[in-house]
Design a protein around this motif. Structure first.
Motif, PDB file in Angstrom:
ATOM      1  N   UNK A   1       0.825  -1.207   0.000  1.00 54.03           N
ATOM      2  CA  UNK A   1       0.000   0.000   0.000  1.00 54.03           C
ATOM      3  C   UNK A   1       0.858   1.256   0.000  1.00 54.03           C
ATOM      4  N   UNK A   2       1.894   1.275   0.833  1.00 56.48           N
ATOM      5  CA  UNK A   2       2.778   2.435   0.924  1.00 56.48           C
ATOM      6  C   UNK A   2       3.517   2.654  -0.390  1.00 56.48           C
ATOM      7  N   UNK A   3       3.979   1.563  -1.007  1.00 56.63           N
ATOM      8  CA  UNK A   3       4.709   1.669  -2.273  1.00 56.63           C
ATOM      9  C   UNK A   3       3.794   2.194  -3.379  1.00 56.63           C
ATOM     10  N   UNK A   4       2.591   1.682  -3.452  1.00 55.72           N
ATOM     11  CA  UNK A   4       1.674   2.071  -4.524  1.00 55.72           C
ATOM     12  C   UNK A   4       1.194   3.506  -4.364  1.00 55.72           C
TER      13      UNK A   4
ATOM     14  N   UNK B   1      -7.430   2.575  15.139  1.00 59.68           N
ATOM     15  CA  UNK B   1      -6.804   2.122  13.891  1.00 59.68           C
ATOM     16  C   UNK B   1      -7.192   0.684  13.576  1.00 59.68           C
ATOM     17  N   UNK B   2      -7.271   0.343  12.310  1.00 60.32           N
ATOM     18  CA  UNK B   2      -7.748  -0.961  11.893  1.00 60.32           C
ATOM     19  C   UNK B   2      -6.606  -1.842  11.397  1.00 60.32           C
ATOM     20  N   UNK B   3      -6.926  -3.109  11.167  1.00 65.66           N
ATOM     21  CA  UNK B   3      -5.920  -4.075  10.747  1.00 65.66           C
ATOM     22  C   UNK B   3      -5.415  -3.761   9.340  1.00 65.66           C
ATOM     23  N   UNK B   4      -4.191  -4.201   8.993  1.00 64.90           N
ATOM     24  CA  UNK B   4      -3.612  -3.877   7.685  1.00 64.90           C
ATOM     25  C   UNK B   4      -4.468  -4.266   6.482  1.00 64.90           C
ATOM     26  N   UNK B   5      -5.121  -5.433   6.515  1.00 64.54           N
ATOM     27  CA  UNK B   5      -5.967  -5.822   5.386  1.00 64.54           C
ATOM     28  C   UNK B   5      -7.066  -4.782   5.158  1.00 64.54           C
ATOM     29  N   UNK B   6      -7.711  -4.353   6.241  1.00 60.99           N
ATOM     30  CA  UNK B   6      -8.781  -3.364   6.132  1.00 60.99           C
ATOM     31  C   UNK B   6      -8.227  -1.998   5.728  1.00 60.99           C
ATOM     32  N   UNK B   7      -7.057  -1.677   6.266  1.00 58.50           N
ATOM     33  CA  UNK B   7      -6.400  -0.424   5.890  1.00 58.50           C
ATOM     34  C   UNK B   7      -6.077  -0.411   4.397  1.00 58.50           C
ATOM     35  N   UNK B   8      -5.602  -1.538   3.897  1.00 58.35           N
ATOM     36  CA  UNK B   8      -5.264  -1.657   2.476  1.00 58.35           C
ATOM     37  C   UNK B   8      -6.495  -1.397   1.607  1.00 58.35           C
ATOM     38  N   UNK B   9      -7.593  -2.066   1.905  1.00 63.61           N
ATOM     39  CA  UNK B   9      -8.816  -1.890   1.117  1.00 63.61           C
ATOM     40  C   UNK B   9      -9.345  -0.461   1.203  1.00 63.61           C
ATOM     41  N   UNK B  10      -9.327   0.093   2.409  1.00 56.96           N
ATOM     42  CA  UNK B  10      -9.854   1.453   2.610  1.00 56.96           C
ATOM     43  C   UNK B  10      -9.032   2.497   1.871  1.00 56.96           C
TER      44      UNK B  10
ATOM     45  N   UNK C   1       0.976   7.677  10.267  1.00 56.25           N
ATOM     46  CA  UNK C   1       1.410   7.155  11.559  1.00 56.25           C
ATOM     47  C   UNK C   1       0.506   6.026  12.032  1.00 56.25           C
ATOM     48  N   UNK C   2      -0.765   6.079  11.619  1.00 56.91           N
ATOM     49  CA  UNK C   2      -1.696   5.016  11.983  1.00 56.91           C
ATOM     50  C   UNK C   2      -1.299   3.665  11.423  1.00 56.91           C
ATOM     51  N   UNK C   3      -0.499   3.660  10.320  1.00 59.16           N
ATOM     52  CA  UNK C   3      -0.033   2.399   9.750  1.00 59.16           C
ATOM     53  C   UNK C   3       0.846   1.640  10.740  1.00 59.16           C
ATOM     54  N   UNK C   4       1.632   2.380  11.511  1.00 57.04           N
ATOM     55  CA  UNK C   4       2.497   1.743  12.499  1.00 57.04           C
ATOM     56  C   UNK C   4       1.667   1.012  13.556  1.00 57.04           C
ATOM     57  N   UNK C   5       0.565   1.641  13.954  1.00 59.81           N
ATOM     58  CA  UNK C   5      -0.332   1.005  14.920  1.00 59.81           C
ATOM     59  C   UNK C   5      -0.973  -0.236  14.303  1.00 59.81           C
ATOM     60  N   UNK C   6      -1.330  -0.154  13.023  1.00 61.94           N
ATOM     61  CA  UNK C   6      -1.898  -1.312  12.332  1.00 61.94           C
ATOM     62  C   UNK C   6      -0.919  -2.484  12.321  1.00 61.94           C
ATOM     63  N   UNK C   7       0.376  -2.179  12.152  1.00 60.79           N
ATOM     64  CA  UNK C   7       1.386  -3.229  12.183  1.00 60.79           C
ATOM     65  C   UNK C   7       1.436  -3.906  13.550  1.00 60.79           C
ATOM     66  N   UNK C   8       1.377  -3.099  14.596  1.00 58.85           N
ATOM     67  CA  UNK C   8       1.387  -3.649  15.955  1.00 58.85           C
ATOM     68  C   UNK C   8       0.155  -4.525  16.174  1.00 58.85           C
ATOM     69  N   UNK C   9      -0.990  -4.070  15.687  1.00 60.09           N
ATOM     70  CA  UNK C   9      -2.227  -4.846  15.830  1.00 60.09           C
ATOM     71  C   UNK C   9      -2.114  -6.185  15.101  1.00 60.09           C
ATOM     72  N   UNK C  10      -1.487  -6.181  13.931  1.00 55.55           N
ATOM     73  CA  UNK C  10      -1.358  -7.424  13.167  1.00 55.55           C
ATOM     74  C   UNK C  10      -0.485  -8.437  13.907  1.00 55.55           C
ATOM     75  N   UNK C  11       0.580  -7.961  14.551  1.00 56.83           N
ATOM     76  CA  UNK C  11       1.445  -8.851  15.329  1.00 56.83           C
ATOM     77  C   UNK C  11       0.685  -9.404  16.536  1.00 56.83           C
TER      78      UNK C  11
END
Length: 225
Positions: free
Chosen positions: A73-76, A138-147, A82-92
């Motif tokens: 998502x970041x590359x595209x 903040x939401x999980x990475x999959x949901x963040x990606x779609x949103x 900053x919320x992406x960092x929280x999403x990463x923590x949530x995924x772990x």
């Protein structure tokens, strides 16, 4: 009338709701895995990888795949929030909980037990999805990606989400056939999940949104990033 209903709703902490939702979501997914009737399209990629490359657990593969999706998502979009960092923590955290439930839950041995196990897991997962959507965190990475992909390219969310599910399912089937020679983790439950998840989550929201609301007690700058 609508304002009157809103005023009578019970209010709960968004932070606590996030913790409960993560617990329920990981429990629901693992119950579906234990049922042996098939898991969701999104989770299937991680599960297949865990069956092919057994050195890493399902939970570990789950957050590795989510981290990859978020990096994509970041590359595209060439955007970092900053919320992406929280999403990463949530995924772990989510992946770690998957492994905990995998260790303590046992698989049912009868078809009826499998069906009950899947049904409970599916319902629990849908309820947790409603909580994750409403808790204002903040939401999980999959949901963040779609949103964020749909927002960036101005695509229709439902259409993109469907395409994303189809891609995940196709990738899972392809990997399983190439490396194991047979389909892994895909079954009737996968079809039920694909067809009914949105409907059940909406139905839960239709009931719970009249009774419950969430608010954030602490408002760090990443909450709305």
């Amino acid at each position: 009338m609508k304002n009157s209903l809103t005023q009578h709703r019970k209010t709960f902490s968004g932070e606590y709701a996030l913790v409960v939702a993560l617990l329920l979501d990981s429990l629901g997914v693992e119950l579906q895995v234990k049922s042996g009737l098939g898991i969701s399209c999104i989770s299937s990629v991680s599960y297949v990888l865990s069956q092919i490359f057994t050195g890493l657990s399902f939970g570990t593969w789950n957050y590795l795949v989510q981290i990859f999706v978020l990096a994509l998502l970041v590359v595209v979009t060439r955007q970092w929030k900053l919320g992406y960092l929280v999403s990463l923590v949530l995924s772990v955290a989510f992946g770690s909980l998957l492994d905990v439930f995998a260790a303590v839950l046992t698989a049912p041995v009868t078809l009826v037990g499998q069906a009950v196990c899947y049904a409970v897991g599916f319902c629990v997962t849908c309820f947790s999805m409603w909580m994750l959507q409403r808790c204002l965190m903040p939401i999980m990475p999959f949901d963040t990606f779609n949103r964020d992909m749909t927002s960036f390219f101005h695509w229709n969310y439902r259409t993109f989400n469907t395409c994303f599910n189809v891609i995940c399912l196709s990738l899972s089937v392809s990997l399983a056939l190439v490396f194991t020679g047979h389909i892994v983790g895909i079954g009737p439950g996968t079809v039920v999940s694909a067809l009914c998840t949105g409907t059940l989550v909406s139905a839960i929201g239709g009931v719970m949104d009249r009774e419950v609301a969430f608010q954030i007690k602490y408002r760090p700058m990443w909450v709305f990033a």
